[in-house]
Design an enzyme around this catalytic site. Structure first.
Site, short mmCIF file in Angstrom:
data_model
loop_
_atom_site.label_atom_id
_atom_site.label_comp_id
_atom_site.label_asym_id
_atom_site.label_seq_id
_atom_site.Cartn_x
_atom_site.Cartn_y
_atom_site.Cartn_z
N PHE A 95 0.83 -1.21 0.00
CA PHE A 95 0.00 0.00 0.00
C PHE A 95 0.86 1.26 0.00
O PHE A 95 0.36 2.34 -0.33
CB PHE A 95 -0.83 0.09 1.30
CG PHE A 95 -1.83 -1.00 1.52
CD1 PHE A 95 -3.04 -0.99 0.85
CD2 PHE A 95 -1.58 -2.02 2.44
CE1 PHE A 95 -3.98 -1.98 1.09
CE2 PHE A 95 -2.51 -3.00 2.69
CZ PHE A 95 -3.72 -2.98 2.01
N SER A 136 -4.95 1.77 -9.06
CA SER A 136 -6.05 2.72 -8.98
C SER A 136 -6.79 2.79 -10.30
O SER A 136 -6.19 2.62 -11.38
CB SER A 136 -5.47 4.10 -8.65
OG SER A 136 -6.43 5.09 -8.85
N ALA A 137 -8.08 3.10 -10.21
CA ALA A 137 -8.87 3.32 -11.42
C ALA A 137 -8.36 4.51 -12.22
O ALA A 137 -8.73 4.67 -13.38
CB ALA A 137 -10.32 3.56 -11.03
N TYR A 182 0.73 11.28 -10.22
CA TYR A 182 0.31 10.20 -9.32
C TYR A 182 -0.18 9.00 -10.13
O TYR A 182 0.22 7.86 -9.89
CB TYR A 182 -0.80 10.69 -8.37
CG TYR A 182 -1.53 9.56 -7.68
CD1 TYR A 182 -0.92 8.84 -6.66
CD2 TYR A 182 -2.81 9.18 -8.07
CE1 TYR A 182 -1.57 7.78 -6.05
CE2 TYR A 182 -3.47 8.13 -7.46
CZ TYR A 182 -2.85 7.43 -6.45
OH TYR A 182 -3.50 6.37 -5.85
N LYS A 201 1.26 4.87 -10.65
CA LYS A 201 0.51 3.61 -10.57
C LYS A 201 0.68 2.82 -11.87
O LYS A 201 0.89 1.62 -11.87
CB LYS A 201 -0.98 3.89 -10.30
CG LYS A 201 -1.26 4.47 -8.93
CD LYS A 201 -0.84 3.51 -7.82
CE LYS A 201 -1.01 4.07 -6.43
NZ LYS A 201 -0.35 3.30 -5.39
N ASN A 252 -10.67 14.83 -1.09
CA ASN A 252 -11.68 13.89 -1.57
C ASN A 252 -13.07 14.21 -1.01
O ASN A 252 -13.21 14.82 0.04
CB ASN A 252 -11.28 12.45 -1.20
CG ASN A 252 -10.00 12.03 -1.89
OD1 ASN A 252 -9.01 11.73 -1.24
ND2 ASN A 252 -10.00 12.01 -3.20
N ARG A 310 -19.17 8.49 -9.66
CA ARG A 310 -18.06 7.64 -9.25
C ARG A 310 -18.58 6.32 -8.68
O ARG A 310 -19.72 6.22 -8.23
CB ARG A 310 -17.22 8.32 -8.16
CG ARG A 310 -16.48 9.57 -8.61
CD ARG A 310 -15.38 9.28 -9.62
NE ARG A 310 -14.64 10.48 -10.00
CZ ARG A 310 -15.02 11.32 -10.98
NH1 ARG A 310 -16.12 11.08 -11.66
NH2 ARG A 310 -14.27 12.36 -11.28
N ARG A 368 -13.49 20.93 -11.41
CA ARG A 368 -12.10 20.85 -10.93
C ARG A 368 -11.24 20.36 -12.11
O ARG A 368 -11.57 19.32 -12.72
CB ARG A 368 -12.03 19.85 -9.76
CG ARG A 368 -10.67 19.70 -9.13
CD ARG A 368 -10.73 18.87 -7.84
NE ARG A 368 -11.13 17.49 -8.05
CZ ARG A 368 -11.21 16.57 -7.09
NH1 ARG A 368 -10.93 16.90 -5.82
NH2 ARG A 368 -11.59 15.34 -7.35
N PRO A 369 -10.14 21.07 -12.42
CA PRO A 369 -9.32 20.64 -13.57
C PRO A 369 -8.88 19.19 -13.40
O PRO A 369 -8.50 18.78 -12.30
CB PRO A 369 -8.11 21.58 -13.52
CG PRO A 369 -8.55 22.75 -12.71
CD PRO A 369 -9.59 22.26 -11.75
N ASP A 403 -10.73 16.49 -13.63
CA ASP A 403 -11.80 15.55 -13.30
C ASP A 403 -12.47 15.02 -14.57
O ASP A 403 -12.58 15.72 -15.57
CB ASP A 403 -12.87 16.23 -12.44
CG ASP A 403 -12.53 16.20 -10.96
OD1 ASP A 403 -11.53 15.55 -10.59
OD2 ASP A 403 -13.26 16.83 -10.18
#
Ligand code: NAD
Ligand code: UFG
Length: 342
Positions: free
Chosen positions: A81, A125-126, A149, A153, A199, A231, A292-293, A295
């Site tokens: 993790f 992560s998705a 980020y 992944k 979040n 989501r 939000r930029p 998204d």
């Protein structure tokens, strides 16, 4: 099984520690506490009546990982993790993100190999599906990212896939999480973001507790039923159970598998907000602001593979997630920083 959890003191790690202990396994957490508190694992011990050993160390430092294996191994498997996870921060601090999130995996694999530990479950992560517009998202769909980020992944998935191909005795399960929210139903462990949450659910909880004034809904002009982002919210305890099933699979199979962990249901920001208000009998003030930029409009999983391969599916409802998130927040208004209200 005896399992090493890197990042095991964090939000998902602590819930997974609890789930594994309850299933009769032994765990050791290796965490540098850069985004967590030792209190989380103390509470896991209190809830389970079992030992949740915490080794404070950094996964990018070989001597720290080696020490965990030498002093607390052998391990049958590792769940990895440990990593930085804030999307916005990764845009302003890309080098720190690439270094931490990639070095940790490379060092870990080296030490695992030395100690003959051949099973690994990785937190992906998705976000690796990028802006893919076709829903629900299936594991074999094209990938690509929109921020550093996400790329960490994506690159970790690539590294582990190649490593597995080269090492035929190795087993890896890459778990692509969708949007984990909620908390253990006891209200003793939960998500403890530092500073103002990025979040949605932690933000709603802090508005509910009066710490923040109102929720900003980032855009209501998306091509979704009510215009707000959609989501695949998944209860963190369902997610934790997914790790147990992935570990059972990993220790009995070789090769690399990528598996979505989501419910398969998409809910909008406003649907989540209204579910929270209804279940917890309160009103959450909100204001609609520009998007939000970065998204995307909609993101939800096809969870079929998790069911067929791992025998896993989510069982908690959106209402469960809203109730448990608030139960955690109201009993721990300052997270693990004390002031607990019993
Ligand atoms: P978290 O920040 O609560 O947990 C991560 C833990 O790793 C923290 O306890 C932190 O102290 C530790 N850590 C970070 N770098 C380390 C290092 N170099 N050595 C040792 N420990 C280190 O985050 P989380 O929400 O529990 O996420 C766990 C994993 O799942 C992360 O890899 C994250 O990227 C991934 N993930 C999270 C989400 C989400 O929405 N929470 C979604 C998809 C994927
Ligand atoms: N949102 C708001 N207001 C807020 C926060 C969020 O309206 O204050 C909206 C967002 O615009 C989005 C939805 O709520 O439509 C969910 O946003 P989150 O920030 O909670 O989650 P994301 O889907 O953006 O990303 C999360 C993690 C990523 C991970 C991804 C998929 O932050 O790390 O889920 O697993 F990659």
């Amino acid at each position: 099984m005896r399992v090493l959890l890197t990042g095991g003191a964090g939000f998902i790690g602590s819930h997974t520690a609890l789930c594994l202990l309850e299933a009769g396994h032994e765990i050791v957490a290796l965490d540098n506490l850069s985004n967590s508190s030792p209190e989380a694992l103390k509470r896991v011990e209190e809830l389970t009546g079992k030992k949740a050993t915490l080794v404070v160390g950094d996964c990018t430092v070989e001597a720290d990982v080696e020490n965990a294996f030498a002093a607390f191994g052998p391990f049958d498997a590792v769940v990895h993790f440990a990593g930085f996870k804030a999307v916005g921060e990764s845009v302003s601090m890309p080098l720190e993100y690439y270094r931490n999130n990639l070095d940790a995996t490379l060092v870990l694999c080296k030490v695992m190999e030395k100690h003959g530990c051949r099973s690994l479950v990785f937190s992906s992560s998705a976000t690796v599906y990028g802006t893919n517009p076709v829903m629900p998202l299936r594991e074999d769909y094209p990938t690509g990212c929109t921020n550093p980020y996400g790329w960490t992944k994506w690159i970790n998935e690539r590294i582990l896939t190649d490593y597995c191909f080269a090492s035929k005795d190795m087993s890896v399960v890459l778990l692509r999480y969708f949007n984990p929210i909620g908390a253990h139903e006891s209200g003793r462990i939960g998500e403890d973001p530092s500073g103002v949450p990025n979040n949605l659910m932690p933000y709603i909880c802090q508005v509910a507790s009066g710490k923040l004034e109102k929720l900003r809904v980032f855009g209501d002009d998306y091509d979704t039923p009510d215009g707000t982002g959609v989501r695949d919210f998944i209860h963190v305890c369902d997610l934790a159970y997914g790790h147990l099933k992935a570990l059972e699979y990993a220790v009995s199979h070789k090769g690399c598998e990528v598996v979505n962990l989501g419910t398969g249901e998409g809910y909008s920001v406003l649907q989540l907000l209204h579910a929270f208000e209804k279940v917890n009998n309160m009103t959450i003030p909100y204001v609609v602001t520009p998007r939000r930029p970065g998204d995307i409009a909609t993101c939800y999983a096809d969870p079929t593979k998790a069911h067929t391969l791992l025998g896993w599916q989510a069982s908690h409802t959106l209402e469960d997630m809203c109730r448990d998130a608030w139960n955690w927040q109201k009993h721990n208004p300052n997270g693990y920083q004390g002031d607990e209200i019993k």
